[in-house]
Design a protein around this motif. Sequence first.
Motif, PDB file in Angstrom:
ATOM      1  N   LEU A  76      41.093  -8.793  40.742  1.00 54.91           N
ATOM      2  CA  LEU A  76      41.772 -10.044  40.422  1.00 54.91           C
ATOM      3  C   LEU A  76      42.891  -9.853  39.406  1.00 54.91           C
ATOM      4  O   LEU A  76      43.988 -10.377  39.574  1.00 54.91           O
ATOM      5  N   ASN A  77      42.642  -9.071  38.370  1.00 52.43           N
ATOM      6  CA  ASN A  77      43.658  -8.902  37.328  1.00 52.43           C
ATOM      7  C   ASN A  77      44.873  -8.100  37.791  1.00 52.43           C
ATOM      8  O   ASN A  77      45.866  -8.025  37.086  1.00 52.43           O
ATOM      9  N   GLU A  78      44.809  -7.508  38.991  1.00 52.74           N
ATOM     10  CA  GLU A  78      45.962  -6.770  39.535  1.00 52.74           C
ATOM     11  C   GLU A  78      46.696  -7.555  40.621  1.00 52.74           C
ATOM     12  O   GLU A  78      47.622  -7.049  41.235  1.00 52.74           O
ATOM     13  N   SER A  79      46.307  -8.787  40.844  1.00 51.53           N
ATOM     14  CA  SER A  79      46.950  -9.632  41.844  1.00 51.53           C
ATOM     15  C   SER A  79      48.417  -9.877  41.473  1.00 51.53           C
ATOM     16  O   SER A  79      48.746 -10.077  40.298  1.00 51.53           O
ATOM     17  N   ALA A  80      49.277  -9.890  42.467  1.00 50.24           N
ATOM     18  CA  ALA A  80      50.703 -10.164  42.236  1.00 50.24           C
ATOM     19  C   ALA A  80      50.914 -11.542  41.616  1.00 50.24           C
ATOM     20  O   ALA A  80      51.885 -11.749  40.878  1.00 50.24           O
ATOM     21  N   VAL A  81      50.009 -12.471  41.882  1.00 45.72           N
ATOM     22  CA  VAL A  81      50.179 -13.816  41.335  1.00 45.72           C
ATOM     23  C   VAL A  81      50.092 -13.809  39.804  1.00 45.72           C
ATOM     24  O   VAL A  81      50.655 -14.664  39.146  1.00 45.72           O
ATOM     25  N   PHE A  82      49.417 -12.813  39.233  1.00 50.51           N
ATOM     26  CA  PHE A  82      49.293 -12.728  37.782  1.00 50.51           C
ATOM     27  C   PHE A  82      50.253 -11.706  37.160  1.00 50.51           C
ATOM     28  O   PHE A  82      50.127 -11.374  35.984  1.00 50.51           O
ATOM     29  N   ASP A  83      51.218 -11.241  37.926  1.00 46.23           N
ATOM     30  CA  ASP A  83      52.221 -10.312  37.397  1.00 46.23           C
ATOM     31  C   ASP A  83      53.020 -11.021  36.294  1.00 46.23           C
ATOM     32  O   ASP A  83      53.434 -12.171  36.456  1.00 46.23           O
ATOM     33  N   PRO A  84      53.281 -10.344  35.165  1.00 44.85           N
ATOM     34  CA  PRO A  84      53.989 -11.008  34.066  1.00 44.85           C
ATOM     35  C   PRO A  84      55.480 -11.246  34.330  1.00 44.85           C
ATOM     36  O   PRO A  84      56.092 -12.065  33.653  1.00 44.85           O
ATOM     37  N   VAL A  85      56.048 -10.569  35.318  1.00 49.90           N
ATOM     38  CA  VAL A  85      57.476 -10.751  35.611  1.00 49.90           C
ATOM     39  C   VAL A  85      57.684 -11.684  36.798  1.00 49.90           C
ATOM     40  O   VAL A  85      58.470 -12.626  36.731  1.00 49.90           O
ATOM     41  N   THR A  86      56.983 -11.430  37.895  1.00 46.59           N
ATOM     42  CA  THR A  86      57.200 -12.208  39.110  1.00 46.59           C
ATOM     43  C   THR A  86      56.117 -13.259  39.357  1.00 46.59           C
ATOM     44  O   THR A  86      56.236 -14.064  40.274  1.00 46.59           O
ATOM     45  N   GLY A  87      55.073 -13.273  38.551  1.00 47.90           N
ATOM     46  CA  GLY A  87      53.973 -14.206  38.744  1.00 47.90           C
ATOM     47  C   GLY A  87      53.769 -15.113  37.543  1.00 47.90           C
ATOM     48  O   GLY A  87      54.717 -15.423  36.808  1.00 47.90           O
ATOM     49  N   PHE A  88      52.527 -15.505  37.321  1.00 48.25           N
ATOM     50  CA  PHE A  88      52.185 -16.467  36.274  1.00 48.25           C
ATOM     51  C   PHE A  88      51.714 -15.817  34.985  1.00 48.25           C
ATOM     52  O   PHE A  88      51.230 -16.499  34.089  1.00 48.25           O
ATOM     53  N   GLY A  89      51.846 -14.509  34.863  1.00 51.25           N
ATOM     54  CA  GLY A  89      51.362 -13.821  33.680  1.00 51.25           C
ATOM     55  C   GLY A  89      49.917 -13.421  33.868  1.00 51.25           C
ATOM     56  O   GLY A  89      49.232 -13.919  34.754  1.00 51.25           O
ATOM     57  N   GLY A  90      49.468 -12.538  33.040  1.00 52.84           N
ATOM     58  CA  GLY A  90      48.151 -11.948  33.236  1.00 52.84           C
ATOM     59  C   GLY A  90      47.017 -12.669  32.555  1.00 52.84           C
ATOM     60  O   GLY A  90      47.099 -13.849  32.225  1.00 52.84           O
ATOM     61  N   ASP A  91      45.961 -11.927  32.337  1.00 54.23           N
ATOM     62  CA  ASP A  91      44.746 -12.425  31.716  1.00 54.23           C
ATOM     63  C   ASP A  91      45.023 -12.768  30.258  1.00 54.23           C
ATOM     64  O   ASP A  91      45.959 -12.253  29.636  1.00 54.23           O
ATOM     65  N   GLY A  92      44.188 -13.638  29.710  1.00 54.88           N
ATOM     66  CA  GLY A  92      44.324 -13.991  28.306  1.00 54.88           C
ATOM     67  C   GLY A  92      43.777 -12.914  27.397  1.00 54.88           C
ATOM     68  O   GLY A  92      42.995 -12.057  27.804  1.00 54.88           O
ATOM     69  N   ASP A  93      44.170 -12.975  26.152  1.00 58.77           N
ATOM     70  CA  ASP A  93      43.744 -12.011  25.139  1.00 58.77           C
ATOM     71  C   ASP A  93      42.401 -12.447  24.559  1.00 58.77           C
ATOM     72  O   ASP A  93      42.316 -13.482  23.893  1.00 58.77           O
ATOM     73  N   PRO A  94      41.335 -11.660  24.791  1.00 54.61           N
ATOM     74  CA  PRO A  94      40.012 -12.062  24.291  1.00 54.61           C
ATOM     75  C   PRO A  94      39.943 -12.132  22.769  1.00 54.61           C
ATOM     76  O   PRO A  94      39.070 -12.790  22.214  1.00 54.61           O
ATOM     77  N   ASN A  95      40.867 -11.476  22.079  1.00 54.45           N
ATOM     78  CA  ASN A  95      40.896 -11.511  20.618  1.00 54.45           C
ATOM     79  C   ASN A  95      41.694 -12.698  20.083  1.00 54.45           C
ATOM     80  O   ASN A  95      41.819 -12.864  18.871  1.00 54.45           O
ATOM     81  N   ASN A  96      42.264 -13.502  20.986  1.00 54.08           N
ATOM     82  CA  ASN A  96      43.090 -14.638  20.572  1.00 54.08           C
ATOM     83  C   ASN A  96      42.779 -15.848  21.454  1.00 54.08           C
ATOM     84  O   ASN A  96      43.671 -16.404  22.089  1.00 54.08           O
ATOM     85  N   HIS A  97      41.524 -16.236  21.558  1.00 56.13           N
ATOM     86  CA  HIS A  97      41.079 -17.419  22.312  1.00 56.13           C
ATOM     87  C   HIS A  97      41.529 -17.384  23.769  1.00 56.13           C
ATOM     88  O   HIS A  97      41.752 -18.419  24.375  1.00 56.13           O
TER      89      HIS A  97
END
Length: 138
Positions: A76-97
């Motif tokens: 899931l975290n490698e899906s193109a939909v979550f790409d930071p340039v062409t998609g919606f950005g990746g997973d959230g930072d667990p150290n920052n909520h």
Amino acid sequence: MEKPPKVGTIWNAKNLWDEFDYTHISLANTIHDSGQFLAWHRWYVRVLELAFQEECNYTGAFPYWDELKDQATAPLNESAVFDPVTGFGGDGDPNNHYCITYGPFSNVVLAMNASSNFAHDCISRQLNQTRFDQGKPY
């Protein structure tokens, strides 16, 4: 998020996005676990798409995520939909909520969340491969 509220009846809505966000939040517990989910969500996304086009002069269509394709080919975290340039950005930072720290939604602050109209929260995301594989919201 730069357009003023249009309905004007949602307490502390700072912009048009807050009104859409509030609507989704207030109905999420009722809609997400019901047989009406698919029809309601398709309607909601279409209304949101029309608002982007009419209110914000967005000339494209909303993207469609083929979840089954991603489920079959990559984590899931490698899906193109979550790409930071062409998609919606990746997973959230667990150290920052679980705030999204890269991509187009990084550092965006929302006024609404499930418990407050004065939230001032980042957009967060916590991808969960197991829930995704089970067909549950992640």
